[in-house]
Design an enzyme around this catalytic site. Structure first.
Site, PDB file in Angstrom:
ATOM      1  N   PHE A 149       1.240   5.192   0.741  1.00 50.86           N
ATOM      2  CA  PHE A 149       0.661   6.271   1.533  1.00 50.86           C
ATOM      3  C   PHE A 149       1.330   7.583   1.134  1.00 50.86           C
ATOM      4  O   PHE A 149       2.518   7.600   0.815  1.00 50.86           O
ATOM      5  CB  PHE A 149       0.932   6.056   3.023  1.00 50.86           C
ATOM      6  CG  PHE A 149       0.278   4.834   3.613  1.00 50.86           C
ATOM      7  CD1 PHE A 149      -0.929   4.932   4.281  1.00 50.86           C
ATOM      8  CD2 PHE A 149       0.880   3.587   3.512  1.00 50.86           C
ATOM      9  CE1 PHE A 149      -1.529   3.817   4.844  1.00 50.86           C
ATOM     10  CE2 PHE A 149       0.291   2.463   4.076  1.00 50.86           C
ATOM     11  CZ  PHE A 149      -0.922   2.586   4.733  1.00 50.86           C
ATOM     12  N   THR A 174       0.856  -1.192   0.000  1.00 51.03           N
ATOM     13  CA  THR A 174       0.000   0.000   0.000  1.00 51.03           C
ATOM     14  C   THR A 174       0.887   1.236   0.000  1.00 51.03           C
ATOM     15  O   THR A 174       1.878   1.296   0.735  1.00 51.03           O
ATOM     16  CB  THR A 174      -0.922   0.020   1.239  1.00 51.03           C
ATOM     17  OG1 THR A 174      -1.774  -1.118   1.175  1.00 51.03           O
ATOM     18  CG2 THR A 174      -1.788   1.267   1.274  1.00 51.03           C
TER      19      THR A 174
HETATM   20  O1  PPY Z   1      -7.605   0.469   8.511  1.00 52.85           O
HETATM   21  C1  PPY Z   1      -6.383   0.705   8.633  1.00 52.85           C
HETATM   22  O2  PPY Z   1      -5.640   0.131   9.430  1.00 52.85           O
HETATM   23  C2  PPY Z   1      -5.785   1.707   7.758  1.00 52.85           C
HETATM   24  O3  PPY Z   1      -4.810   2.323   8.094  1.00 52.85           O
HETATM   25  C3  PPY Z   1      -6.309   1.804   6.343  1.00 52.85           C
HETATM   26  C4  PPY Z   1      -5.672   0.702   5.570  1.00 52.85           C
HETATM   27  C5  PPY Z   1      -6.330  -0.502   5.421  1.00 52.85           C
HETATM   28  C6  PPY Z   1      -5.721  -1.538   4.726  1.00 52.85           C
HETATM   29  C7  PPY Z   1      -4.448  -1.372   4.195  1.00 52.85           C
HETATM   30  C8  PPY Z   1      -3.792  -0.171   4.357  1.00 52.85           C
HETATM   31  C9  PPY Z   1      -4.408   0.872   5.045  1.00 52.85           C
END
Ligand code: PPY
Length: 347
Positions: A223, A221
């Site tokens: 960010f 992912t």
């Molecule tokens: O829900 C979380 O923990 C988040 O930070 C959002 C998320 C969810 C899944 C992958 C990356 C971020």
């Protein structure tokens, strides 16, 4: 180094006992340097408190919090219920920075988060990539056979679709992964599991019933860390810098796409992202804040997201942007920041 980190993480997937990952110093060296730069550039707004406050969506233990802590190692993290609260935390000055998950290798772009970025006067100051592995967490002593449903963040549920089908459990979306864990605990839910990280399990004292729930082992992912001010951090650097921009236009998407490709390729500027976001994808025009016109919102049937290697201070980048601006398009630079080639692991 990136490869080594990934291999380390991948090779632990099948183990039954996990250590809660801490933040090894060597992984955060560059971030510490960037953190100091961001801190200095935001000096006016940070004033007395020398720690940056980073707003993230979710409860403590969320993946976003881990990403924020990794990217800004000495910061204070501020949990926010929804993404819109993350944005308002930074707009109202409750936070200095905000972190948003914008894309994943399994699901592509998180269009709604990107859309918010376009509508606000925010600037990207850093990116961070997190290798995300999901676990099935339940109240202490609960076994898999007692479970009826699973709750988690929508992206986590989407990433684990096949595993959930195999488990034969209903699922329900909640705000975030750690929030799901909190919900289990506060309501003593004995027939429900949460999909979250081992870090969240350790933080809230839940049992880990399964590891590596994601349908694809490769699940990264991306960010973005956002600031209200434009801190001119990475612009002067010659390597390891990335720029994100949006090219909004009213018609002729193919022509604009071709022009973007030729403008960048003729100058040997590498694109790291090129994506069309059109009204037909999200049922409505794309709203973009026009910083030139007193911050008014304009609607476009189509925008291109373009990320490329290089700084807006490079002459060839300046030339490329000038060439694009000859078209009937609106070009907005979303940020010029240190690219992150490393992928950080979190189970
Ligand atoms: O829900 C979380 O923990 C988040 O930070 C959002 C998320 C969810 C899944 C992958 C990356 C971020």
């Amino acid at each position: 180094m990136a490869e080594m980190l990934i291999n380390q993480t991948m090779s632990t997937t099948k183990r039954t006992h996990f250590q809660v990952p801490s933040l090894p110093a060597f992984r955060t060296v560059n971030y510490r340097r960037n953190y100091v730069k961001i801190l200095n550039s935001l000096n006016g707004s940070v004033q007395n408190s020398r720690k940056l406050r980073v707003a993230y969506q979710g409860a403590p233990g969320a993946y976003s919090e881990f990403a924020a802590k990794t990217a800004c190692p000495e910061s204070v993290t501020i949990p926010c219920r929804a993404v819109i609260n993350v944005i308002s935390a930074i707009e109202t000055g409750r936070a200095d920075l905000a972190i948003l998950a914008v894309e994943s290798t399994m699901e592509g772009t998180a269009v709604r988060n990107y859309d918010l970025l376009l509508q606000r006067d925010l600037c990207i100051v850093q990116e961070i990539n997190l290798f995300v592995q999901y676990c099935l967490l339940a109240m202490p002593g609960v076994t898999k056979s007692e479970l009826k449903r699973v709750i988690s963040h929508p992206m986590a549920l989407a990433h684990c679709g096949r595993s959930l089908a195999e488990l034969g459990l209903d699922h329900q979306a909640v705000d975030d992964t750690a929030g799901a864990v909190e919900l289990l605990l506060s309501n003593r839910m004995l027939d429900t599991a949460a999909i979250a990280s081992t870090r969240a399990a350790a933080l809230y004292g839940l049992d880990v019933l399964a590891h590596g729930l994601q349908d694809e082992s490769w699940n990264v992912t991306r960010f973005l860390i956002l600031s209200k001010n434009n801190p001119k951090i990475a612009k002067k650097r010659k390597v390891g810098v990335k720029t994100s921009m949006v090219v909004a236009h009213h018609s002729g998407t193919l022509d604009v796409l071709l022009k973007v490709l030729s403008t960048f390729s003729s100058r040997k500027i590498s694109l790291t992202k090129l994506e069309v976001n059109s009204s037909s994808n999200n049922n409505g025009p794309v709203k973009v804040l026009d910083a030139h016109e007193g911050g008014s919102i304009k609607e476009y049937p189509c925008v291109l997201h373009v990320d490329f290697e290089g700084s807006v201070d490079d002459q060839k980048v300046k030339d490329a942007i000038a060439e694009l601006s000859d078209l009937p398009v609106y070009v907005r630079i979303l940020g010029c920041y240190s690219a992150d080639p490393t992928i950080y692991g979190l189970q």
